[in-house]
Scaffold this motif. Structure first.
Motif, PDB file in Angstrom:
ATOM      1  N   ASP A 178      -3.803  -1.965  -7.677  1.00 45.42           N
ATOM      2  CA  ASP A 178      -3.926  -0.552  -7.297  1.00 45.42           C
ATOM      3  C   ASP A 178      -2.642   0.205  -7.613  1.00 45.42           C
ATOM      4  OD1 ASP A 178      -5.524   1.543  -5.953  1.00 45.42           O
ATOM      5  OD2 ASP A 178      -3.890   1.492  -4.493  1.00 45.42           O
TER       6      ASP A 178
ATOM      7  N   SER B 200      -4.574  -7.357  -4.969  1.00 45.35           N
ATOM      8  CA  SER B 200      -5.335  -6.117  -5.097  1.00 45.35           C
ATOM      9  C   SER B 200      -4.422  -4.898  -4.955  1.00 45.35           C
ATOM     10  CB  SER B 200      -6.440  -6.087  -4.036  1.00 45.35           C
ATOM     11  OG  SER B 200      -7.127  -4.871  -4.075  1.00 45.35           O
ATOM     12  N   CYS B 201      -3.484  -4.970  -4.011  1.00 41.61           N
ATOM     13  CA  CYS B 201      -2.528  -3.865  -3.834  1.00 41.61           C
ATOM     14  C   CYS B 201      -1.695  -3.649  -5.097  1.00 41.61           C
ATOM     15  CB  CYS B 201      -1.594  -4.158  -2.662  1.00 41.61           C
ATOM     16  SG  CYS B 201      -2.364  -3.978  -1.048  1.00 41.61           S
TER      17      CYS B 201
ATOM     18  N   SER C 242       2.159   1.799  -3.360  1.00 44.83           N
ATOM     19  CA  SER C 242       1.080   2.248  -4.232  1.00 44.83           C
ATOM     20  C   SER C 242       0.819   3.735  -4.066  1.00 44.83           C
ATOM     21  CB  SER C 242      -0.185   1.440  -3.926  1.00 44.83           C
ATOM     22  OG  SER C 242      -1.274   1.890  -4.694  1.00 44.83           O
ATOM     23  N   HIS C 243       0.711   4.202  -2.808  1.00 46.80           N
ATOM     24  CA  HIS C 243       0.412   5.618  -2.552  1.00 46.80           C
ATOM     25  C   HIS C 243       1.580   6.530  -2.910  1.00 46.80           C
ATOM     26  CE1 HIS C 243      -3.494   5.031  -0.853  1.00 46.80           C
ATOM     27  NE2 HIS C 243      -3.054   4.186   0.070  1.00 46.80           N
TER      28      HIS C 243
ATOM     29  N   ASN D  82      -9.679   6.408   1.475  1.00 47.30           N
ATOM     30  CA  ASN D  82      -8.462   5.741   1.039  1.00 47.30           C
ATOM     31  C   ASN D  82      -7.237   6.053   1.897  1.00 47.30           C
ATOM     32  OD1 ASN D  82      -9.751   4.517  -1.059  1.00 47.30           O
ATOM     33  ND2 ASN D  82      -9.076   5.955  -2.627  1.00 47.30           N
TER      34      ASN D  82
ATOM     35  N   GLY E 245      -2.591   0.775 -11.261  1.00 52.96           N
ATOM     36  CA  GLY E 245      -3.651   1.718 -11.644  1.00 52.96           C
ATOM     37  C   GLY E 245      -3.274   3.150 -11.317  1.00 52.96           C
ATOM     38  N   ARG E 246      -2.719   3.398 -10.114  1.00 55.68           N
ATOM     39  CA  ARG E 246      -2.333   4.758  -9.733  1.00 55.68           C
ATOM     40  C   ARG E 246      -1.198   5.275 -10.608  1.00 55.68           C
ATOM     41  NH1 ARG E 246      -4.565   6.306  -4.850  1.00 55.68           N
ATOM     42  NH2 ARG E 246      -5.500   4.609  -3.658  1.00 55.68           N
TER      43      ARG E 246
ATOM     44  N   SER F   6       0.835  -1.208   0.000  1.00 57.12           N
ATOM     45  CA  SER F   6       0.000   0.000   0.000  1.00 57.12           C
ATOM     46  C   SER F   6       0.871   1.261   0.000  1.00 57.12           C
ATOM     47  CB  SER F   6      -0.918   0.017   1.223  1.00 57.12           C
ATOM     48  OG  SER F   6      -1.820  -1.056   1.175  1.00 57.12           O
TER      49      SER F   6
ATOM     50  N   THR G 136     -11.051  -2.751  -7.700  1.00 59.51           N
ATOM     51  CA  THR G 136      -9.808  -1.970  -7.824  1.00 59.51           C
ATOM     52  C   THR G 136      -9.548  -1.616  -9.278  1.00 59.51           C
ATOM     53  OG1 THR G 136      -8.933  -3.190  -5.915  1.00 59.51           O
ATOM     54  CG2 THR G 136      -7.360  -1.936  -7.216  1.00 59.51           C
TER      55      THR G 136
ATOM     56  N   ALA H  66      -9.404   2.122 -10.913  1.00 60.89           N
ATOM     57  CA  ALA H  66      -8.260   2.584 -11.713  1.00 60.89           C
ATOM     58  C   ALA H  66      -8.746   3.162 -13.042  1.00 60.89           C
ATOM     59  CB  ALA H  66      -7.298   1.428 -11.948  1.00 60.89           C
TER      60      ALA H  66
END
Length: 1045
Positions: free
Chosen positions: A817, A813-814, A784-785, A1029, A820-821, A781, A846, A850
């Motif tokens: 994500d 899923s992470c 991802s962020h 989020n 996608g980000r 995560s 997810t 995205a």
């Protein structure tokens, strides 16, 4: 350990053949009269003097048990020329057997020119007497092969050998039964009594024992005692007493008058009956008094032990005092009963009072050592155990009997002195299977699981035969360590040795597979069990209750359990209530609650706590409050925590906090679980002030240094926006576990500090515990962020390659994500296609999220994800909203209308977006365009002022985020009234310079994100926004996310 019990059991078992043979040490010996009867061709004597010599020789040595006499007898036979006489050779073999010299006995037997059935019977009997069961069985086979039909004595002896020889012996015993059935012994009472005893030894063949009993034409008291003993030892008290009643009805005179053996079996059966055992014992006592057997040593000892087992020590002592002859067996029986009821101090007092009145044996000291482990103060028990330890060393008992060493190992282990236990074990000169079982069990109970398994491996290398107890403890250690592979290997060992079908071992296997999540294997073991008990059913129901996919199966097994005759107990109800709390089956829960009342368990605290948890999870807090109010003084920490958890689960935080306050006011101690639960609730709704109040309570309760409370505080502060407080507290924690590290790493990820999360992860690898699955959710995560794509893939691969952790759905899923980000939508499709598991709702949602951020790109991929979601979860409004948002971001308004129409057809409603702030006067909640607030005038005036200042500072509304096909000026107006802006305007109407903290239930839109940067610079205050989020920290026109979100 408790020889007094085993003696009584052996005595009852042997009663089946008592009438058939004279016995020596419980094993049949061929009487001389039988030898004379079978001696058909006695030699002729030339004179009376020769006959006198012959008679004198036989009468002198026939009853001898001395090896020296046997050799002298043998020498005189050779000198006098009687070596070819069958009768006198049989007598010589019998004397060697009595002396225990089976080698010489066999040699004489092999040299005999002629043998008869008595010759064979004597040697078979000798082998059985000396525990050489395999040789006895082999000798019987040779006898039959040589053409001799076995007599009573050979049959009785070999069946006893079969009885003791285990499964292979039982197989031969069944063949002998077949042989007997073709002879005149088929319905003979003496032979059938022995068969009943043999079949009765194995519980799986008790029906065969009953069949033999039914075939006896003229039953005697021994027949009845034998079959009653079979069912008594089996634990079938109903059948035991039914047989006794039948015996009484069929008794025409005094031939079936119950004796000490009858009453011994009945007492054992009564003791195995949990519900009505005491009542049965009292009735038996009355009958025994009429029979005049209360003073009998055997019956009296059994009664003393039975009443003591039920905690009726006044009865036990009274009977003990009435016994005309008291011995160490009686005293031991009373002590055993006290120990089993966990009255260690009372058992010790009995020993002290009686030690000068009876001749103490080794068992007395072993039972005394076991009593110390049942002291209410274990430290006191250990101190007295050390005193006895010193005595047995001084007296030399410790080296004479292995049971004493075993008792010391057991005592120290149960008193928590595992180091002393290991020392005693290590210094033992002789070890048996009980020694190994005791140390392995002690290590397992003291949570030295790896050492327990190492000891098991050492035992196997030493060649010690596996026992049920060893397997149970070792399997328990494997379950505690989640070492399923080793557990399966031990299962194979158990299968090889034929002990896997024992109900206790099978239960241990069930627990192993249940605790390690191997539900299919657990159900397979259960289906193959020839016998099951209440523990078996409870374990399976518990395993199914813990598996989300099999909760409905738990209810089915619960119903089947009752159908086959098992009554639910406390554990059953706790397990099934845990299952029903996850089901939307209100009627089932109410029916189970009714059964709780029916079985008189409604006032048991553990059951009431389970009901509180079950009703609370299903949202029925009214029922919880009724149960809780009825509990009165029975409430314990779990009761209070269950109520608090129920309130929190049902989003009744104020009630939860009020209950915590009430607990503190009435002096109720708050434990670490209470604090962790309440802190978790504060974190879930981001109520920092409440969380800080709970922190203060934890300080006053001296629980701040508790690792559970500490981890919850780190989690609470990070979720309430104070990542600085979380870090400060994390750094001061004296002990950190994996949850502490995970909370801090996840906190950094939530706040967009990917680099700090990765640095902390590096520290964890050096100084902390091994990372688990949750750790990697936080790390991925964070990547991802922060947009760290390559770094994220590196850690994703390390899960399996370095740490042996198989990625789960949340990890995939992470990664979706993360891509996608980063805008890597093409790579998402390829990644999903390569996944080893089928994508679920989380993955497709997810993907759709995205696609929403892609401004109209990859709409086909987004549509595919939406279709998958509609199939899997058609009633979730979020799926339709995301699809509409995806189309709106690309300006496809007709598709937006179609998506909203699908939503109407599905009859689902979108969750309204809202924002809230915590102020001194309470929580203030706002929705878009909200005009319900009492201070709406001031709020909208402040909002108008802010909008003007933002425009003056260069703010341009980003109307693409309106997601509606409107005129530009309408779009601007719609954006300006979003709930988070109303919340900011409200806070700014109050005089304060503190940071502004706002919570939002949905993801913040791009325009509000831009507006908040302007507002933070205009008002000169920090804004902290927590959306669905992550956290955004706005300060001086900048956001902590770096506009990557």
């Amino acid at each position: 350990m408790f020889r007094c019990l085993s003696q009584s059991i052996n005595k009852r078992t042997l009663s089946t053949i008592a009438a058939s043979f004279k016995t020596h040490n419980g094993v049949e010996i061929i009487p001389l009269e039988a030898s004379i009867h079978h001696h058909k061709s006695a030699p002729s004597f030339d004179s009376d003097s020769s006959f006198d010599i012959y008679e004198h020789l036989v009468s002198t040595y026939r009853d001898s048990r001395c090896s020296k006499d046997a050799k002298l007898f043998h020498l005189r036979i050779l000198k006098l020329g009687f070596r070819y006489d069958t009768f006198i050779c049989n007598t010589l073999v019998n004397v060697y057997v009595r002396a225990g010299d089976l080698v010489s006995a066999r040699k004489v037997f092999d040299e005999m020119p002629e043998r008869n059935s008595v010759s064979w019977a004597i040697l078979i009997s000798g082998y059985t007497k000396n525990g050489m069961f395999s040789e006895a069985c082999e000798m019987f086979r040779e006898m039959v092969s040589s053409g001799f039909f076995p007599n009573y004595y050979a049959i009785g002896s070999v069946l006893r050998a079969c009885q003791e020889f285990g499964p292979s012996g039982l197989k031969l015993g069944m063949q002998i039964h077949g042989l007997i059935s073709k002879s005149t012994y088929a319905f003979d009472v003496l032979a059938c009594n022995v068969l009943i005893s043999m079949y009765g030894r194995c519980s799986a063949y008790s029906d065969c024992a009953h069949g033999v009993f039914e075939d006896i034409e003229s039953k005697n008291l021994i027949s009845w005692n034998s079959i009653i003993s079979v069912y008594s030892q089996r634990g079938d008290e109903v059948s035991t007493f039914q047989l006794f009643s039948t015996m009484q009805r069929e008794d025409s005179g005094y031939s079936f008058r119950p004796n000490e053996y009858t009453f011994g079996s009945l007492i054992t059966a009564a003791c195995s009956c949990v519900d009505s055992g005491l009542c049965l014992l009292e009735q038996l006592l009355t009958r025994i008094k009429k029979s005049g057997l209360v003073s009998d040593l055997y019956v009296g000892s059994a009664l003393v032990s039975g009443f003591a087992r039920f905690g009726c020590f006044d009865y036990a002592r009274k009977i003990f005092e009435q016994m005309s002859q008291r011995n160490v067996v009686s005293m031991n029986g009373l002590m055993v009963g006290l120990v089993r009821q966990k009255f260690g101090e009372e058992a010790t007092e009995v020993f002290v009072e009686m030690r000068n009145m009876v001749d103490l044996n080794v068992d007395s000291y072993v039972i005394l050592l076991s009593a110390f482990a049942e002291f209410s103060a274990l430290e006191e028990g250990r101190r007295k155990g050390k005193e006895v330890h010193g005595y047995v060393i001084r007296s030399g008992l410790i080296d004479k009997k292995v049971a004493v060493g075993n008792g010391l190992v057991n005592m120290y282990a149960k008193c928590g002195a595992i180091d002393d236990s290991r020392s005693v074990f290590r210094l033992m000169v002789e070890k048996d299977s009980v020694s190994w079982s005791t140390i392995i069990s002690g290590l397992d109970q003291n949570e030295y699981f790896e050492e327990a398994i190492k000891s098991f491996c050492e035992m196997r290398r030493a060649g010690v035969v596996l026992s049920n107890f060893t397997l149970i403890s070792t399997l328990s250690s494997c379950a505690s360590l989640s070492w399923i592979k080793l557990g399966q290997q031990i299962h194979g060992e158990a299968f090889k040795w034929g002990v896997d079908l024992d109900v206790s071992v099978s239960n241990a296997l069930l627990a192993l597979y249940a605790d390690t999540g191997c539900l299919a294997e657990c159900l397979n073991v259960f289906s193959l069990m020839p016998e099951d008990d209440q523990v078996s059913w409870n374990t399976v129901i518990g395993a199914l209750s813990n598996s989300e996919a099999s909760i409905s199966e738990a209810v089915k097994y619960y119903l089947n359990m009752m159908r086959v005759g098992w009554s639910p107990n406390r554990v059953t109800f706790i397990n099934i209530l845990a299952a029903t709390s996850s089901l939307s089956l209100g009627k089932v829960k109410q029916q189970i609650h009714a059964q709780v009342i029916k079985y008189h368990m409604a006032d048991e605290t553990t059951i009431e706590n389970a009901l509180l948890a079950s009703y609370g999870k299903c949202g029925e807090m009214d029922e919880c409050e009724k149960i809780f109010s009825r509990m009165s003084d029975r409430k314990d920490d779990v009761s209070w925590n269950s109520m608090i958890s129920g309130y929190i689960h049902n989003e009744l935080l104020l009630k939860a906090m009020d209950l915590v306050w009430f607990m503190t006011q009435r002096g109720q101690r708050l434990d670490h679980f209470t604090f962790a639960t309440v802190l978790s609730a504060c974190a879930s709704v981001a109520t920092l002030e409440r969380g800080m109040e709970v922190h203060a309570c934890a300080l006053r309760a001296c629980l701040e240094s508790d690792v559970v409370v500490g981890s919850a505080l780190v989690d609470m502060y990070s979720k309430c926006g104070r990542i600085d407080y979380a870090l400060r507290f994390f750094d001061t924690m004296p002990i950190r576990n994996v949850y502490s590290w995970n909370s801090m790493i996840s906190g950094y990820a939530r706040h967009g500090h990917g680099d700090k999360a990765l640095r902390l992860f590096s520290r964890m690898k050096l100084d902390g515990p091994p990372p688990d699955h949750v750790t990697f959710v936080g790390i991925l995560s964070a990547c991802s962020h922060a947009g760290l794509v390559d770094e994220g893939f590196k850690h994703f691969k390390s899960m399996s390659q370095v740490y042996g952790l198989a990625p789960r759905m949340e990890h995939f899923s992470c990664m979706v994500d993360l891509l996608g980000r980063a805008g890597e939508l093409d790579k998402i499709e390829s990644f999903i296609n390569k996944m080893p598991i089928k994508p679920n709702i989380l993955i497709w949602r997810t993907v759709l999220g995205a696609c929403c951020r892609a401004n109209g790109r990859k709409t086909e991929f987004g549509r595919k994800a939406a279709n998958m979601l509609f199939e899997m979860e058609p009633q979730n409004a979020v799926n339709y909203v995301l699809l509409a948002n995806m189309y709106a971001s690309g300006g496809k308004w007709e598709d937006v209308a179609r998506a909203r129409n699908l939503m109407r057809e599905a009859k689902v409603k979108k969750e309204a977006g809202c924002s809230w702030v915590n102020m001194k006067d309470g929580v203030h909640v706002f929705v878009a365009g909200d005009k319900s607030h009492p201070e709406k005038g001031l709020i909208y005036e402040k909002l108008k002022e802010l909008n003007q200042k933002m425009k003056d500072a260069g703010y341009v509304p980003q109307t693409k985020y309106t997601l509606f096909d409107l005129e530009p000026e309408n779009k601007e107006e719609l954006l300006s009234y979003h709930s988070e802006r109303l919340a900011v305007a409200f806070v700014l109407t109050r005089n304060s310079s503190l940071p502004i903290r706002i919570m939002k239930n949905l993801r913040v839109c791009g325009d509000c994100h831009s507006a908040f940067k302007f507002i933070s610079k205009i008002v000169g205050r920090q804004l902290v926004l927590r959306d669905s989020n992550r956290f955004h920290h706005f300060d001086d026109g900048k956001c902590s996310c770096g506009d990557y979100w």
